[in-house]
Design a protein around this motif. Sequence first.
Motif, PDB file in Angstrom:
ATOM      1  N   GLU A 138      49.544  74.532  33.888  1.00 18.54           N
ATOM      2  CA  GLU A 138      50.457  74.025  33.079  1.00 18.54           C
ATOM      3  C   GLU A 138      51.330  75.105  32.035  1.00 18.54           C
ATOM      4  OE1 GLU A 138      46.628  73.115  31.035  1.00 18.54           O
ATOM      5  OE2 GLU A 138      47.400  73.190  33.066  1.00 18.54           O
ATOM      6  N   ARG A 139      50.642  76.191  31.980  1.00 18.88           N
ATOM      7  CA  ARG A 139      51.331  77.185  31.113  1.00 18.88           C
ATOM      8  C   ARG A 139      52.141  78.242  31.826  1.00 18.88           C
ATOM      9  NH1 ARG A 139      46.243  76.542  30.106  1.00 18.88           N
ATOM     10  NH2 ARG A 139      45.743  78.245  31.337  1.00 18.88           N
ATOM     11  N   ASN A 140      52.155  77.908  32.966  1.00 15.73           N
ATOM     12  CA  ASN A 140      52.934  78.935  33.946  1.00 15.73           C
ATOM     13  C   ASN A 140      54.312  78.532  34.554  1.00 15.73           C
ATOM     14  OD1 ASN A 140      53.782  81.014  35.549  1.00 15.73           O
ATOM     15  ND2 ASN A 140      51.989  80.906  36.824  1.00 15.73           N
ATOM     16  N   LEU A 157      50.197  68.206  44.506  1.00 20.41           N
ATOM     17  CA  LEU A 157      49.790  67.062  44.182  1.00 20.41           C
ATOM     18  C   LEU A 157      50.576  66.030  44.938  1.00 20.41           C
ATOM     19  CD1 LEU A 157      48.288  65.841  41.275  1.00 20.41           C
ATOM     20  CD2 LEU A 157      50.158  64.350  42.054  1.00 20.41           C
ATOM     21  N   HIS A 158      51.866  66.163  45.028  1.00 16.08           N
ATOM     22  CA  HIS A 158      52.726  64.996  45.493  1.00 16.08           C
ATOM     23  C   HIS A 158      52.244  64.644  47.156  1.00 16.08           C
ATOM     24  CE1 HIS A 158      54.455  68.401  47.739  1.00 16.08           C
ATOM     25  NE2 HIS A 158      54.822  67.410  48.498  1.00 16.08           N
ATOM     26  N   SER A 159      51.394  65.506  47.772  1.00 11.85           N
ATOM     27  CA  SER A 159      50.956  65.218  49.144  1.00 11.85           C
ATOM     28  C   SER A 159      49.646  64.706  49.352  1.00 11.85           C
ATOM     29  CB  SER A 159      51.183  66.741  49.878  1.00 11.85           C
ATOM     30  OG  SER A 159      50.181  67.469  49.293  1.00 11.85           O
ATOM     31  N   THR A 160      49.030  64.495  48.011  1.00  8.30           N
ATOM     32  CA  THR A 160      47.724  63.744  48.196  1.00  8.30           C
ATOM     33  C   THR A 160      47.598  62.594  47.804  1.00  8.30           C
ATOM     34  OG1 THR A 160      46.959  64.504  45.932  1.00  8.30           O
ATOM     35  CG2 THR A 160      46.555  66.366  47.538  1.00  8.30           C
ATOM     36  N   VAL A 210      64.442  69.977  41.630  1.00  8.68           N
ATOM     37  CA  VAL A 210      63.048  70.535  41.609  1.00  8.68           C
ATOM     38  C   VAL A 210      62.147  69.670  40.890  1.00  8.68           C
ATOM     39  CG1 VAL A 210      61.525  72.168  40.988  1.00  8.68           C
ATOM     40  CG2 VAL A 210      63.543  72.920  41.939  1.00  8.68           C
ATOM     41  N   ALA A 211      61.147  69.127  41.806  1.00  5.84           N
ATOM     42  CA  ALA A 211      60.153  68.442  41.031  1.00  5.84           C
ATOM     43  C   ALA A 211      59.036  69.064  40.490  1.00  5.84           C
ATOM     44  CB  ALA A 211      59.808  67.119  41.936  1.00  5.84           C
ATOM     45  N   ALA A 212      58.754  69.247  39.280  1.00  4.29           N
ATOM     46  CA  ALA A 212      57.640  70.291  38.836  1.00  4.29           C
ATOM     47  C   ALA A 212      56.703  69.409  38.331  1.00  4.29           C
ATOM     48  CB  ALA A 212      58.318  71.051  37.399  1.00  4.29           C
ATOM     49  N   GLY A 213      55.283  70.104  38.322  1.00  2.00           N
ATOM     50  CA  GLY A 213      54.146  69.446  37.855  1.00  2.00           C
ATOM     51  C   GLY A 213      54.246  69.360  36.335  1.00  2.00           C
ATOM     52  N   ASN A 250      47.528  66.700  32.547  1.00  2.16           N
ATOM     53  CA  ASN A 250      46.796  67.926  32.935  1.00  2.16           C
ATOM     54  C   ASN A 250      45.659  67.485  33.781  1.00  2.16           C
ATOM     55  OD1 ASN A 250      48.677  69.069  31.451  1.00  2.16           O
ATOM     56  ND2 ASN A 250      47.360  69.385  29.609  1.00  2.16           N
ATOM     57  N   ASP A 251      44.970  66.359  33.528  1.00  4.54           N
ATOM     58  CA  ASP A 251      43.719  66.015  34.145  1.00  4.54           C
ATOM     59  C   ASP A 251      43.729  65.615  35.567  1.00  4.54           C
ATOM     60  OD1 ASP A 251      42.077  66.484  31.716  1.00  4.54           O
ATOM     61  OD2 ASP A 251      42.278  64.396  31.086  1.00  4.54           O
ATOM     62  N   ILE A 252      44.867  64.666  35.816  1.00  3.47           N
ATOM     63  CA  ILE A 252      45.364  64.359  37.068  1.00  3.47           C
ATOM     64  C   ILE A 252      45.565  65.745  37.957  1.00  3.47           C
ATOM     65  CG2 ILE A 252      46.960  63.115  38.333  1.00  3.47           C
ATOM     66  CD1 ILE A 252      47.358  61.519  35.805  1.00  3.47           C
ATOM     67  N   TRP A 253      46.364  66.563  37.499  1.00  2.74           N
ATOM     68  CA  TRP A 253      46.512  67.718  38.477  1.00  2.74           C
ATOM     69  C   TRP A 253      45.385  68.526  38.536  1.00  2.74           C
ATOM     70  CZ3 TRP A 253      50.773  64.925  37.778  1.00  2.74           C
ATOM     71  CH2 TRP A 253      52.024  65.378  38.468  1.00  2.74           C
ATOM     72  N   GLY A 254      44.601  68.621  37.520  1.00  2.00           N
ATOM     73  CA  GLY A 254      43.377  69.403  37.516  1.00  2.00           C
ATOM     74  C   GLY A 254      42.602  68.841  38.496  1.00  2.00           C
ATOM     75  N   GLN A 255      42.421  67.736  38.910  1.00  2.00           N
ATOM     76  CA  GLN A 255      41.648  67.028  39.842  1.00  2.00           C
ATOM     77  C   GLN A 255      42.211  66.938  41.426  1.00  2.00           C
ATOM     78  OE1 GLN A 255      41.052  63.196  38.146  1.00  2.00           O
ATOM     79  NE2 GLN A 255      40.079  64.023  36.426  1.00  2.00           N
TER      80      GLN A 255
END
Length: 256
Positions: free
Chosen positions: A219-221, A251-254, A186-189, A206-211
């Motif tokens: 990131e807390r869940n 995100l991996h798909s973008t 499993v590849a998690a964020g 966090n900034d990368i995933w947020g964008q």
Amino acid sequence: MGILEGKNILVAGVTMNTSIAYRVAEIAQQEGATVLVSNFGRALSLTRRIVKRLDPEPPVIELDVTNDEHLAGLADAVREHVDHLDGVVHSIAFANPETALGGKFLTTPAEDVKTAIHVSAYSLVSLAMACRPLMGRGGSIVGLTFDARQSWPHYDWMGVAKSALESSSRYLARYLGPDGIRSNIVAAGPLETIAKKAIPGATDFNDIWGQRAPLGWDERNLDPTAKGVVALLSDWFPSTTGEMVHVDGGLHSTGA
């Protein structure tokens, strides 16, 4: 009835209640599994305190995946509590944050590289082999990664180790498949765990995933990642092996 009803699961690497492994253990119990956990060294006493929050409180096994004696005795240690295993979760990784992370890739000493790969990648294979006598057809091994198909800022030799982990899972799938045992990743964020806090500059993720994450990302869940692991431990993926399942908000798909 839960999707892990009647299954025995070993979750290796439970440290804090904020760790992915802890949440996997918790959800696995909710889904009907009998759970065992492991850790070693100074973290062992912490693990024993933390798992008191689980109901029922799972047995804690001392296991250093770089210790040959621990690995050789693992099957007997497990048999003190259950007679077999249906699933194993590998949530173990380490790279020296002073020398192997945070932009120090070009100057990392060879010994620290060896440690990172041994603890973070080879241990998947050694753990699987230590548990193999306890596992039969339908067994499932699940590891955790931070998608290492590309380089990431600050991640450095842990990225290399995770790439080796992902490849190791594919080879386990090849060699354990005839025994009916699956191996997946499993590849998690990025999640707010102790492991992430040990990486200098990791808040940039966090900034990368947020964008870029199409579904967004909290990131807390820990639940989406833990549920992905539990699903792969279940019988709902009976013919899936050698796979890397992304739980990263897409995100991996973008692209950039």
